[in-house]
Scaffold this motif. Structure first.
Motif, PDB file in Angstrom:
ATOM      1  N   VAL A  72       0.833  -1.202   0.000  1.00 51.17           N
ATOM      2  CA  VAL A  72       0.000   0.000   0.000  1.00 51.17           C
ATOM      3  C   VAL A  72       0.869   1.255   0.000  1.00 51.17           C
ATOM      4  CG1 VAL A  72      -1.840   1.260   1.204  1.00 51.17           C
ATOM      5  CG2 VAL A  72      -1.761  -1.248   1.307  1.00 51.17           C
ATOM      6  N   LEU A  73       0.431   2.250  -0.759  1.00 54.28           N
ATOM      7  CA  LEU A  73       1.066   3.570  -0.734  1.00 54.28           C
ATOM      8  C   LEU A  73       0.050   4.586  -0.244  1.00 54.28           C
ATOM      9  CD1 LEU A  73       3.513   5.395  -1.440  1.00 54.28           C
ATOM     10  CD2 LEU A  73       2.402   5.805  -3.652  1.00 54.28           C
ATOM     11  N   LEU A  74       0.410   5.327   0.789  1.00 52.36           N
ATOM     12  CA  LEU A  74      -0.414   6.418   1.305  1.00 52.36           C
ATOM     13  C   LEU A  74       0.143   7.715   0.752  1.00 52.36           C
ATOM     14  CD1 LEU A  74      -2.677   7.386   3.188  1.00 52.36           C
ATOM     15  CD2 LEU A  74      -1.033   7.320   5.077  1.00 52.36           C
ATOM     16  N   LEU A  75      -0.623   8.379  -0.095  1.00 50.27           N
ATOM     17  CA  LEU A  75      -0.164   9.574  -0.796  1.00 50.27           C
ATOM     18  C   LEU A  75      -0.766  10.817  -0.160  1.00 50.27           C
ATOM     19  CD1 LEU A  75       0.123   9.999  -4.639  1.00 50.27           C
ATOM     20  CD2 LEU A  75      -1.028  11.741  -3.284  1.00 50.27           C
ATOM     21  N   ARG A  94      11.969  14.525   3.643  1.00 48.29           N
ATOM     22  CA  ARG A  94      11.643  15.912   3.302  1.00 48.29           C
ATOM     23  C   ARG A  94      11.132  16.023   1.873  1.00 48.29           C
ATOM     24  NH1 ARG A  94      16.513  19.658   5.898  1.00 48.29           N
ATOM     25  NH2 ARG A  94      16.129  19.094   8.093  1.00 48.29           N
ATOM     26  N   GLN A  95      11.643  15.194   0.996  1.00 48.57           N
ATOM     27  CA  GLN A  95      11.174  15.202  -0.382  1.00 48.57           C
ATOM     28  C   GLN A  95       9.873  14.412  -0.488  1.00 48.57           C
ATOM     29  OE1 GLN A  95      14.702  14.457   0.114  1.00 48.57           O
ATOM     30  NE2 GLN A  95      14.871  16.682  -0.077  1.00 48.57           N
ATOM     31  N   GLY A  96       9.043  14.814  -1.436  1.00 50.21           N
ATOM     32  CA  GLY A  96       7.772  14.128  -1.592  1.00 50.21           C
ATOM     33  C   GLY A  96       7.118  14.438  -2.917  1.00 50.21           C
ATOM     34  N   LEU A  97       5.801  14.524  -2.887  1.00 49.30           N
ATOM     35  CA  LEU A  97       5.016  14.644  -4.115  1.00 49.30           C
ATOM     36  C   LEU A  97       5.379  15.886  -4.930  1.00 49.30           C
ATOM     37  CD1 LEU A  97       2.759  13.552  -5.888  1.00 49.30           C
ATOM     38  CD2 LEU A  97       1.114  14.774  -4.436  1.00 49.30           C
ATOM     39  N   THR A  98       5.524  17.040  -4.293  1.00 43.49           N
ATOM     40  CA  THR A  98       5.827  18.260  -5.038  1.00 43.49           C
ATOM     41  C   THR A  98       7.192  18.160  -5.717  1.00 43.49           C
ATOM     42  OG1 THR A  98       6.734  19.296  -3.045  1.00 43.49           O
ATOM     43  CG2 THR A  98       4.429  19.731  -3.551  1.00 43.49           C
ATOM     44  N   ASP A  99       8.163  17.570  -5.026  1.00 41.72           N
ATOM     45  CA  ASP A  99       9.505  17.424  -5.595  1.00 41.72           C
ATOM     46  C   ASP A  99       9.492  16.465  -6.776  1.00 41.72           C
ATOM     47  OD1 ASP A  99      11.092  18.878  -3.340  1.00 41.72           O
ATOM     48  OD2 ASP A  99       9.828  17.426  -2.305  1.00 41.72           O
ATOM     49  N   LEU A 100       8.612  15.479  -6.691  1.00 37.33           N
ATOM     50  CA  LEU A 100       8.460  14.517  -7.774  1.00 37.33           C
ATOM     51  C   LEU A 100       7.794  15.164  -8.987  1.00 37.33           C
ATOM     52  CD1 LEU A 100       8.908  11.518  -8.435  1.00 37.33           C
ATOM     53  CD2 LEU A 100       6.664  11.044  -7.439  1.00 37.33           C
ATOM     54  N   LEU A 119       3.547  -0.817   4.130  1.00 36.92           N
ATOM     55  CA  LEU A 119       2.941   0.507   3.960  1.00 36.92           C
ATOM     56  C   LEU A 119       4.014   1.560   3.751  1.00 36.92           C
ATOM     57  CD1 LEU A 119       0.618   2.524   3.949  1.00 36.92           C
ATOM     58  CD2 LEU A 119       0.690   2.554   6.455  1.00 36.92           C
ATOM     59  N   ASP A 120       4.034   2.147   2.560  1.00 36.70           N
ATOM     60  CA  ASP A 120       4.926   3.264   2.247  1.00 36.70           C
ATOM     61  C   ASP A 120       4.121   4.553   2.197  1.00 36.70           C
ATOM     62  OD1 ASP A 120       7.057   1.531   2.046  1.00 36.70           O
ATOM     63  OD2 ASP A 120       6.980   1.390  -0.141  1.00 36.70           O
ATOM     64  N   VAL A 121       4.816   5.672   2.329  1.00 33.70           N
ATOM     65  CA  VAL A 121       4.170   6.984   2.325  1.00 33.70           C
ATOM     66  C   VAL A 121       4.855   7.895   1.313  1.00 33.70           C
ATOM     67  CG1 VAL A 121       3.533   9.002   3.697  1.00 33.70           C
ATOM     68  CG2 VAL A 121       3.588   6.734   4.773  1.00 33.70           C
ATOM     69  N   LEU A 122       4.057   8.571   0.518  1.00 35.51           N
ATOM     70  CA  LEU A 122       4.571   9.624  -0.360  1.00 35.51           C
ATOM     71  C   LEU A 122       4.119  10.946   0.249  1.00 35.51           C
ATOM     72  CD1 LEU A 122       5.987  10.630  -2.875  1.00 35.51           C
ATOM     73  CD2 LEU A 122       3.896  10.184  -4.194  1.00 35.51           C
ATOM     74  N   PRO A 123       4.986  11.579   1.062  1.00 35.61           N
ATOM     75  CA  PRO A 123       4.596  12.827   1.727  1.00 35.61           C
ATOM     76  C   PRO A 123       4.427  13.974   0.747  1.00 35.61           C
ATOM     77  CG  PRO A 123       6.914  12.365   2.102  1.00 35.61           C
ATOM     78  CD  PRO A 123       6.359  11.172   1.377  1.00 35.61           C
ATOM     79  N   SER A 124       3.946  15.101   1.240  1.00 39.22           N
ATOM     80  CA  SER A 124       3.660  16.237   0.359  1.00 39.22           C
ATOM     81  C   SER A 124       4.910  16.829  -0.255  1.00 39.22           C
ATOM     82  CB  SER A 124       2.906  17.323   1.136  1.00 39.22           C
ATOM     83  OG  SER A 124       3.687  17.782   2.230  1.00 39.22           O
ATOM     84  N   GLY A 125       6.019  16.821   0.497  1.00 39.92           N
ATOM     85  CA  GLY A 125       7.268  17.366  -0.040  1.00 39.92           C
ATOM     86  C   GLY A 125       7.423  18.857   0.219  1.00 39.92           C
ATOM     87  N   ILE A 155      -3.802   5.028  -1.636  1.00 39.75           N
ATOM     88  CA  ILE A 155      -4.825   5.798  -0.936  1.00 39.75           C
ATOM     89  C   ILE A 155      -4.355   7.243  -0.858  1.00 39.75           C
ATOM     90  CG2 ILE A 155      -6.015   6.149   1.270  1.00 39.75           C
ATOM     91  CD1 ILE A 155      -5.962   3.171   1.698  1.00 39.75           C
ATOM     92  N   MET A 156      -5.161   8.155  -1.380  1.00 39.07           N
ATOM     93  CA  MET A 156      -4.794   9.572  -1.431  1.00 39.07           C
ATOM     94  C   MET A 156      -5.604  10.379  -0.420  1.00 39.07           C
ATOM     95  SD  MET A 156      -4.367  10.306  -5.534  1.00 39.07           S
ATOM     96  CE  MET A 156      -6.143  10.124  -5.895  1.00 39.07           C
ATOM     97  N   ASP A 157      -4.900  11.200   0.347  1.00 41.34           N
ATOM     98  CA  ASP A 157      -5.542  12.189   1.211  1.00 41.34           C
ATOM     99  C   ASP A 157      -5.676  13.482   0.403  1.00 41.34           C
ATOM    100  OD1 ASP A 157      -6.609  13.395   3.458  1.00 41.34           O
ATOM    101  OD2 ASP A 157      -4.653  13.949   4.265  1.00 41.34           O
ATOM    102  N   SER A 158      -6.557  14.376   0.814  1.00 36.14           N
ATOM    103  CA  SER A 158      -6.744  15.623   0.063  1.00 36.14           C
ATOM    104  C   SER A 158      -7.131  16.752   1.005  1.00 36.14           C
ATOM    105  CB  SER A 158      -7.836  15.454  -1.001  1.00 36.14           C
ATOM    106  OG  SER A 158      -9.125  15.529  -0.405  1.00 36.14           O
TER     107      SER A 158
END
Length: 213
Positions: A72-75, A94-100, A119-125, A155-158
């Protein structure tokens, strides 16, 4: 459901046999059987206003899927007020979605392993002044397609749906939307407004979670 206290961490991990954890497992089961025609690969968890428990729901739901052995990836799709770190003891990168999305860092540097197995997490960045524009880019669609090859579920949070267009944008990239409704938080009119906004972009609302009861 009731929202787990931040100091408790993820209730589904801290106390997996509690009644609250069972409620999240029931939510997982209801999502799984809400459609006999397709398996959901990308889910969006959103709410009308802030404070209704959407992030708590997203994080705990992600844990319940991981506990079944799913990858699972929690985005963290809330680029405005990110809060996923408070649910994990292990520091997120520290790096995450925005950096990607801006191409400043590769995928391997943006995903963080959590203390929860599978369970991995893609933080906001890195903070960005233009979150809606980044989320609406074609690059995110390609990234989600790539991630779907690695993970069984994303699974995406918003952010709150009433305040920003971000949730609508993310909804167009999801297979299904779960609407979290906090008891006494959003008005009936606001919930209807979110429902109509999701229907406007042809997003599929799987169902709703009545929270903080």
């Amino acid at each position: 459901m009731a929202t787990a206290a931040v100091e408790q961490g993820l209730i589904t991990s801290v106390n997996p046999n509690s009644s609250l954890s069972e409620a999240y497992k029931m939510l997982r089961t209801n999502i799984r059987y809400s459609s006999a025609e397709k398996a959901y690969k990308v889910l969006l968890i959103t709410s009308a206003v802030s404070g209704e428990g959407k992030t708590t729901t997203a994080a705990n739901l992600a844990v319940t899927y991981a506990q079944e052995g799913h990858k699972v990836l929690l985005l963290e799709g809330d680029l405005r007020q990110p809060s996923l770190q408070q649910f994990f003891r292990k520091p997120l990168g520290r790096q995450g979605l925005t950096d990607l999305l801006t191409g400043h860092h590769p995928l391997s540097e943006c995903i963080s392993e959590s203390e929860i197995p599978d369970l991995d997490v893609l933080p906001s960045g890195t903070a960005t002044p233009k979150p809606s524009e980044l989320l609406g880019s074609e690059r995110l669609k390609r990234i989600l397609s790539e991630l779907s090859q690695t993970y069984d579920l994303i699974i995406m949070d918003s952010p709150p749906s009433i305040a920003y267009a971000d949730a609508q944008i993310l909804a167009t990239l999801s297979d299904g939307v779960v609407l979290v409704i906090g008891d006494g938080m959003a008005s009936k009119a606001q919930v209807k407004r979110v429902k109509h906004s999701m229907e406007h972009v042809h997003a599929e609302i799987i169902g709703a979670v009545f929270n903080q009861t």
